[in-house]
Design a protein around this motif. Sequence first.
Motif, PDB file in Angstrom:
ATOM      1  N   GLY A  34      10.870   6.587  13.388  1.00 44.43           N
ATOM      2  CA  GLY A  34      10.004   7.364  14.260  1.00 44.43           C
ATOM      3  C   GLY A  34       8.707   7.800  13.626  1.00 44.43           C
ATOM      4  O   GLY A  34       8.044   8.729  14.115  1.00 44.43           O
ATOM      5  N   LEU A  35       8.298   7.140  12.557  1.00 44.45           N
ATOM      6  CA  LEU A  35       7.087   7.524  11.850  1.00 44.45           C
ATOM      7  C   LEU A  35       5.878   6.717  12.321  1.00 44.45           C
ATOM      8  O   LEU A  35       5.999   5.537  12.647  1.00 44.45           O
ATOM      9  CB  LEU A  35       7.271   7.326  10.343  1.00 44.45           C
ATOM     10  N   LEU A  36       4.730   7.351  12.309  1.00 44.20           N
ATOM     11  CA  LEU A  36       3.465   6.693  12.610  1.00 44.20           C
ATOM     12  C   LEU A  36       2.775   6.328  11.309  1.00 44.20           C
ATOM     13  O   LEU A  36       2.802   7.107  10.347  1.00 44.20           O
ATOM     14  CB  LEU A  36       2.570   7.626  13.436  1.00 44.20           C
ATOM     15  N   LEU A  37       2.151   5.162  11.269  1.00 44.63           N
ATOM     16  CA  LEU A  37       1.450   4.723  10.068  1.00 44.63           C
ATOM     17  C   LEU A  37       0.032   5.263  10.074  1.00 44.63           C
ATOM     18  O   LEU A  37      -0.707   5.120  11.048  1.00 44.63           O
ATOM     19  CB  LEU A  37       1.416   3.197   9.994  1.00 44.63           C
ATOM     20  N   GLY A  38      -0.343   5.882   8.956  1.00 41.15           N
ATOM     21  CA  GLY A  38      -1.681   6.402   8.806  1.00 41.15           C
ATOM     22  C   GLY A  38      -2.505   5.577   7.835  1.00 41.15           C
ATOM     23  O   GLY A  38      -2.329   4.357   7.718  1.00 41.15           O
ATOM     24  N   GLU A  39      -3.374   6.246   7.100  1.00 35.92           N
ATOM     25  CA  GLU A  39      -4.288   5.564   6.199  1.00 35.92           C
ATOM     26  C   GLU A  39      -3.548   4.906   5.034  1.00 35.92           C
ATOM     27  O   GLU A  39      -2.612   5.472   4.474  1.00 35.92           O
ATOM     28  CB  GLU A  39      -5.299   6.577   5.649  1.00 35.92           C
ATOM     29  N   GLN A  40      -3.991   3.700   4.696  1.00 40.17           N
ATOM     30  CA  GLN A  40      -3.515   3.049   3.472  1.00 40.17           C
ATOM     31  C   GLN A  40      -4.287   3.656   2.316  1.00 40.17           C
ATOM     32  O   GLN A  40      -5.450   3.350   2.083  1.00 40.17           O
ATOM     33  CB  GLN A  40      -3.740   1.542   3.550  1.00 40.17           C
ATOM     34  N   LEU A  41      -3.630   4.538   1.576  1.00 40.15           N
ATOM     35  CA  LEU A  41      -4.323   5.368   0.602  1.00 40.15           C
ATOM     36  C   LEU A  41      -4.734   4.608  -0.652  1.00 40.15           C
ATOM     37  O   LEU A  41      -5.819   4.822  -1.188  1.00 40.15           O
ATOM     38  CB  LEU A  41      -3.434   6.549   0.197  1.00 40.15           C
TER      39      LEU A  41
ATOM     40  N   ALA B  43      -5.628  13.875  18.348  1.00 42.61           N
ATOM     41  CA  ALA B  43      -6.883  13.179  18.650  1.00 42.61           C
ATOM     42  C   ALA B  43      -7.583  12.673  17.393  1.00 42.61           C
ATOM     43  O   ALA B  43      -8.734  12.276  17.446  1.00 42.61           O
ATOM     44  CB  ALA B  43      -7.818  14.116  19.423  1.00 42.61           C
ATOM     45  N   GLU B  44      -6.893  12.697  16.266  1.00 46.48           N
ATOM     46  CA  GLU B  44      -7.510  12.269  15.016  1.00 46.48           C
ATOM     47  C   GLU B  44      -6.611  11.267  14.311  1.00 46.48           C
ATOM     48  O   GLU B  44      -5.448  11.069  14.673  1.00 46.48           O
ATOM     49  CB  GLU B  44      -7.742  13.475  14.100  1.00 46.48           C
ATOM     50  N   SER B  45      -7.155  10.635  13.300  1.00 48.90           N
ATOM     51  CA  SER B  45      -6.382   9.698  12.505  1.00 48.90           C
ATOM     52  C   SER B  45      -5.546  10.452  11.470  1.00 48.90           C
ATOM     53  O   SER B  45      -5.884  11.559  11.060  1.00 48.90           O
ATOM     54  CB  SER B  45      -7.310   8.717  11.776  1.00 48.90           C
ATOM     55  N   ILE B  46      -4.456   9.810  11.049  1.00 47.48           N
ATOM     56  CA  ILE B  46      -3.634  10.360   9.969  1.00 47.48           C
ATOM     57  C   ILE B  46      -4.257   9.864   8.670  1.00 47.48           C
ATOM     58  O   ILE B  46      -3.957   8.778   8.179  1.00 47.48           O
ATOM     59  CB  ILE B  46      -2.172   9.889  10.086  1.00 47.48           C
ATOM     60  N   ASP B  47      -5.169  10.645   8.120  1.00 49.28           N
ATOM     61  CA  ASP B  47      -5.932  10.179   6.970  1.00 49.28           C
ATOM     62  C   ASP B  47      -6.272  11.346   6.052  1.00 49.28           C
ATOM     63  O   ASP B  47      -5.783  12.466   6.225  1.00 49.28           O
ATOM     64  CB  ASP B  47      -7.200   9.450   7.423  1.00 49.28           C
ATOM     65  N   ARG B  48      -7.138  11.097   5.091  1.00 52.07           N
ATOM     66  CA  ARG B  48      -7.522  12.140   4.147  1.00 52.07           C
ATOM     67  C   ARG B  48      -8.216  13.307   4.841  1.00 52.07           C
ATOM     68  O   ARG B  48      -8.068  14.459   4.429  1.00 52.07           O
ATOM     69  CB  ARG B  48      -8.435  11.550   3.064  1.00 52.07           C
ATOM     70  N   ASP B  49      -9.000  13.012   5.875  1.00 52.21           N
ATOM     71  CA  ASP B  49      -9.666  14.099   6.606  1.00 52.21           C
ATOM     72  C   ASP B  49      -8.637  15.030   7.240  1.00 52.21           C
ATOM     73  O   ASP B  49      -8.823  16.256   7.267  1.00 52.21           O
ATOM     74  CB  ASP B  49     -10.596  13.524   7.682  1.00 52.21           C
TER      75      ASP B  49
ATOM     76  N   TYR C 107       0.814  -1.216   0.000  1.00 56.73           N
ATOM     77  CA  TYR C 107       0.000   0.000   0.000  1.00 56.73           C
ATOM     78  C   TYR C 107       0.850   1.268   0.000  1.00 56.73           C
ATOM     79  O   TYR C 107       1.894   1.346   0.664  1.00 56.73           O
ATOM     80  CB  TYR C 107      -0.905   0.036   1.242  1.00 56.73           C
ATOM     81  N   HIS C 108       0.373   2.264  -0.752  1.00 55.18           N
ATOM     82  CA  HIS C 108       0.865   3.622  -0.598  1.00 55.18           C
ATOM     83  C   HIS C 108       0.206   4.158   0.681  1.00 55.18           C
ATOM     84  O   HIS C 108      -1.014   4.322   0.746  1.00 55.18           O
ATOM     85  CB  HIS C 108       0.469   4.475  -1.804  1.00 55.18           C
ATOM     86  N   THR C 109       1.037   4.404   1.675  1.00 53.97           N
ATOM     87  CA  THR C 109       0.536   4.693   3.020  1.00 53.97           C
ATOM     88  C   THR C 109       0.942   6.090   3.465  1.00 53.97           C
ATOM     89  O   THR C 109       2.050   6.556   3.185  1.00 53.97           O
ATOM     90  CB  THR C 109       1.095   3.654   4.018  1.00 53.97           C
TER      91      THR C 109
ATOM     92  N   LEU D 125       5.362   3.470  -0.079  1.00 53.58           N
ATOM     93  CA  LEU D 125       4.915   2.076  -0.080  1.00 53.58           C
ATOM     94  C   LEU D 125       5.353   1.386   1.208  1.00 53.58           C
ATOM     95  O   LEU D 125       6.524   1.465   1.598  1.00 53.58           O
ATOM     96  CB  LEU D 125       5.513   1.327  -1.272  1.00 53.58           C
ATOM     97  N   THR D 126       4.416   0.700   1.849  1.00 56.61           N
ATOM     98  CA  THR D 126       4.744  -0.043   3.059  1.00 56.61           C
ATOM     99  C   THR D 126       4.180  -1.451   2.980  1.00 56.61           C
ATOM    100  O   THR D 126       3.132  -1.687   2.378  1.00 56.61           O
ATOM    101  CB  THR D 126       4.166   0.636   4.323  1.00 56.61           C
ATOM    102  N   VAL D 127       4.910  -2.385   3.577  1.00 56.37           N
ATOM    103  CA  VAL D 127       4.430  -3.758   3.710  1.00 56.37           C
ATOM    104  C   VAL D 127       4.079  -3.997   5.171  1.00 56.37           C
ATOM    105  O   VAL D 127       2.915  -4.081   5.545  1.00 56.37           O
ATOM    106  CB  VAL D 127       5.475  -4.775   3.208  1.00 56.37           C
ATOM    107  N   THR D 128       5.088  -4.047   6.039  1.00 55.34           N
ATOM    108  CA  THR D 128       4.838  -4.208   7.477  1.00 55.34           C
ATOM    109  C   THR D 128       4.897  -2.873   8.214  1.00 55.34           C
ATOM    110  O   THR D 128       4.373  -2.748   9.313  1.00 55.34           O
ATOM    111  CB  THR D 128       5.872  -5.155   8.089  1.00 55.34           C
ATOM    112  N   GLY D 129       5.579  -1.891   7.616  1.00 56.61           N
ATOM    113  CA  GLY D 129       5.738  -0.604   8.288  1.00 56.61           C
ATOM    114  C   GLY D 129       6.889  -0.557   9.259  1.00 56.61           C
ATOM    115  O   GLY D 129       7.108   0.452   9.928  1.00 56.61           O
ATOM    116  N   SER D 130       7.677  -1.636   9.343  1.00 57.79           N
ATOM    117  CA  SER D 130       8.751  -1.699  10.343  1.00 57.79           C
ATOM    118  C   SER D 130       9.836  -0.652  10.082  1.00 57.79           C
ATOM    119  O   SER D 130      10.328  -0.013  11.018  1.00 57.79           O
ATOM    120  CB  SER D 130       9.370  -3.103  10.362  1.00 57.79           C
ATOM    121  N   THR D 131      10.204  -0.442   8.827  1.00 61.61           N
ATOM    122  CA  THR D 131      11.239   0.556   8.514  1.00 61.61           C
ATOM    123  C   THR D 131      10.747   1.956   8.855  1.00 61.61           C
ATOM    124  O   THR D 131      11.508   2.786   9.358  1.00 61.61           O
ATOM    125  CB  THR D 131      11.633   0.479   7.033  1.00 61.61           C
ATOM    126  N   ALA D 132       9.474   2.230   8.586  1.00 59.01           N
ATOM    127  CA  ALA D 132       8.908   3.535   8.932  1.00 59.01           C
ATOM    128  C   ALA D 132       8.985   3.770  10.438  1.00 59.01           C
ATOM    129  O   ALA D 132       9.355   4.861  10.897  1.00 59.01           O
ATOM    130  CB  ALA D 132       7.469   3.623   8.442  1.00 59.01           C
TER     131      ALA D 132
END
Length: 308
Positions: free
Chosen positions: A263-270, A191-197, A178-180, A252-259
Amino acid sequence: MGETIPIAVPRKGRPLESVLDRIADRLGVPDLADDITSTLRHEKALTKGSIEPDEEDVYHRLADYSTVADPTAPEYTLLRDDRAGKPRRIVFDSVTIPLADVEDAPDDAAVQLVGREEPFRALRTHEFALGFDSADLVLEEVVELRPEPLDRIADVNARIDPADTDVQVVTGLGDTVYHTLLATPEVAPSAESIDRDFLETYEGPLCIEPRYERLVQAVLGTRLLDGIDFRYPDEGREEEAAIADAGLGVYLTVTGSTAREHGLLLGEQLFPSETVLLENTAETTDTVDHVRSLLNGPDLETELAVGQ
């Protein structure tokens, strides 16, 4: 042998392995697919320096692989690799697969898998009726940019202008990553998600790979990009590290481990990145239609469901 249908495929990597898995399953050639995959993995390891080469140089290995008496055995070729020093790397070239033992196959027909650097473009120029490539390239090349976001591969065909290309997506192969959306804790909303909103109100830098700029515009929608400034990683720098510096990015992320290591937080799978079966509708014949039906089917766990 009767009619042979050429199919454009990637020359190496995960997309080619996904195609070979599909070919093995649908055309009953698992040994052939395993042979090609193992050969290319071995050559990749040699190119990366993960294993030591034997006394034979790359040209002798190529001759060993490709000098064969069997006309249905796989052929390979040489390609300059992107790694330091630009070493020559052995990649897939072609193989012919008779369909005599495949149930419901056209009489005395065969398929020929032909390696191309960008199979989608080979279909666009009418070299092939069928091919496999990443859905990403379709977005990068031909989908219309609209204010509204694009979030499903199943909707890609609706954004392809038939005046621009005769190529359509048939189905996906289920090899989905996914492009994340990724963000640092400082930029992420508390207090919100990391997403399109979140992006609706965000103004500032968004780090992306340069070649994905049009894809990101299509996926997010042009309306949402107001106030967003695209940034690009410096050459040779890890994408996740560049995103950490910018505070926000898409990668692009698979497990997100490198992100997470950066120190990155995973947001929406776009948007799903997936290998897809493509068809040039202007080049179809009865045999092409039959071969496409052999490769398609409801047995795939794919993000794509045309017509849903």
